[in-house]
Design an enzyme around this catalytic site. Sequence first.
Site, short mmCIF file in Angstrom:
data_model
loop_
_atom_site.label_atom_id
_atom_site.label_comp_id
_atom_site.label_asym_id
_atom_site.label_seq_id
_atom_site.Cartn_x
_atom_site.Cartn_y
_atom_site.Cartn_z
N LYS A 53 0.80 -1.22 0.00
CA LYS A 53 0.00 0.00 0.00
C LYS A 53 0.84 1.27 0.00
O LYS A 53 0.40 2.31 -0.49
CB LYS A 53 -0.95 0.01 1.21
CG LYS A 53 -2.01 -1.09 1.19
CD LYS A 53 -3.06 -0.86 0.13
CE LYS A 53 -4.18 -1.89 0.23
NZ LYS A 53 -5.13 -1.78 -0.91
N SER B 100 1.63 -9.60 -0.87
CA SER B 100 1.34 -8.17 -0.79
C SER B 100 1.48 -7.59 0.61
O SER B 100 1.56 -6.37 0.76
CB SER B 100 -0.07 -7.91 -1.32
OG SER B 100 -1.00 -8.67 -0.60
N GLU C 8 -10.07 5.57 3.25
CA GLU C 8 -10.83 4.46 3.78
C GLU C 8 -9.83 3.34 4.08
O GLU C 8 -8.76 3.30 3.48
CB GLU C 8 -11.86 3.97 2.75
CG GLU C 8 -11.32 3.00 1.68
CD GLU C 8 -10.29 3.63 0.75
OE1 GLU C 8 -10.25 4.87 0.64
OE2 GLU C 8 -9.51 2.88 0.14
#
Lengths: 391, 259
Positions: free
Chosen positions: A95, A375, A117
């Site tokens: 991210k 990830s 969010e």
Amino acid sequence: MSEAAVLQNDPGSTGRFGQFGGCYIPETLVPACQELESAFRAAWSDPAFRDELDGLLSSYAGRPSPLTHCQRLSEDIGAEIYLKREDLNHTGSHKINNVLGQALLARRMGKTRLVAETGAGQHGVATATAAALFGLECEVYMGEVDMERQALNVFRMRLLGAVVRPATTGSRTLKDAVNEALRDWVATVETTHYCLGSVMGPHPYPWMVREFHRVIGSEARQQCLDLFGALPDLVVACVGGGSNAAGIFSGFATDPQVDLVGVEPEGAATVVRRVPGVLHGSMSYLLQDEHGQVLEAESISAGLDYPGVGPEHAHLASIGRAKYFSVNDQEVADAFALLSRTEGIVPALEPAHALAWVSKQRHDLAGRKVLINLSGRGDKDADQMMKYFAQ
Amino acid sequence: MTAGVLEATLQAKIADSKKCLLPYITAGCDGWLEAVYAAAEAGADAVEVGLPFSDPVMDGPIIQQASDLALSQGTTPESIIAAIGNSHFEIPLVAMTYYNIAFHMGHERFASSLKAAGFSAAILADLPVGEAELWINAAGEVKLETVFLAAPTSSPKRCQLIAEKSQGFIYAVGLLGVTGEREKLAASTAVIAQRLKNITDKPVLVGVGISTPANAVKAAAVSDGVVVGSALVRILLETKSPEAVGEAVKRFRVALDNV
């Protein structure tokens, strides 16, 4: 148009990936999205912006992330397994790639506040991190249910100086957090940048977020060539909104010999079910009832607990370039434990979906080179899985 | 193009030097249909009927709550359209919802069933002009007017485009924010209303944040009238009394008529 152009396209001012994408939002936000598109276009072709972002990605986020050949897992599964180690990035997931890009862009646009969010909390933590780094205000919306199951990340965000607000409507998960973030942005658009965490939302987000994650695919492609002198046979990534998958797919989408696989949770198998719909700004596939009301997704993983999916994934599925499958919570829990035991790597529950599919499909994958996008790391899930395994 | 029923109705009111009043009611709440009748009888020029959507991103807490309640009671687009179809109103009705409801049912089917039930117009809160071509064509086929929103963030150039496309009236979003009651009228209300009045002869109605008759009067001073939603839906949720909604509409009506 060549297939390559169709696959790697700039979706233009209409933001279309085939029939999917677009900009379906209240009028109040349309000018902000247009402003964002032109700001991103200018920044992305500005060498100074790219240099600054690349510098941050290496000196702050720790890129490039390594490619790890999994010796023992490969023996267990019977295929050659390589992991792209996005879990080793600063803040523990992919991210941060997108967030550093968007925070730089927000600063360039003169915005002083970020709103975001978050589902599992990884994007929220990354956004709070970038806000701290750049001295921006930060507010993160998170479903009440998710705040409970990811309490550690709530603490991290607050420690980083962000305000975390619960989304208390609907399923009280990621979808509702997006609703609240959009409502916030409608009221604060003049000073605030909406730092959206996936390849979803209104144009330009699906395209822009993919571009910020392209670094995953570019690095991985070169690392494969360096490590074993060839491309992988198969690239596998988990898909909720689909940002980590979009990032790693982008490195291989124009190599037709490389199969692309996205893995969804059984309770949020949006692409697998293929019903088109419009939510949160784009036309894509959407879990909905027979009246067009959005259904609540259900997954062991808060990060994939979303009834929509990025429009480019809908496009890749519809033209058959990528294939999408689902796995259930038990298979995910098994994969979570399997990687921990065989490789000493505790994966986040999200990429454990990709591992679960590979493990389940092992009979078809014998001898093949499989690249999995790992990830994120699993620390955030330890508490939840401790309880899961105790049952 | 000749004006549709909604626009003609509002233009007649304006020609009479009066201000327009459009109450909004979320369909599917207890007493909603009676509340629409009560609003009509209390002097509404048209009524907006909200078809609840699971994810109403343009709406604040009151309409969210009303939508959740309506959906939990089994309300569907079809059930609302049927209820309206079985009723008779002397004033135009405007369906307000979100795009996925129309997209999922299919543009043609949604437009024609609204029209057949007696709706004159539709508002799709998350369908901006740039994405609306297919919908406008389908609605136009059955002579259903489509109202578009203009916001304080819309540039004069965008306002021009919105004013060209919008039918019935132009919905001027009075403030930066979602629907809901506000104590004071936002300064942006006058700015957006004036921006639109400068470029169009179509009716310009201000909505979002108009919660008291006094605010309505102020907003109407710079526009052709107001849309009042959350203030009425709150009354319906709290009292379950269509009469109370009618009385509230009456207060807005009296205030607007005595300017």
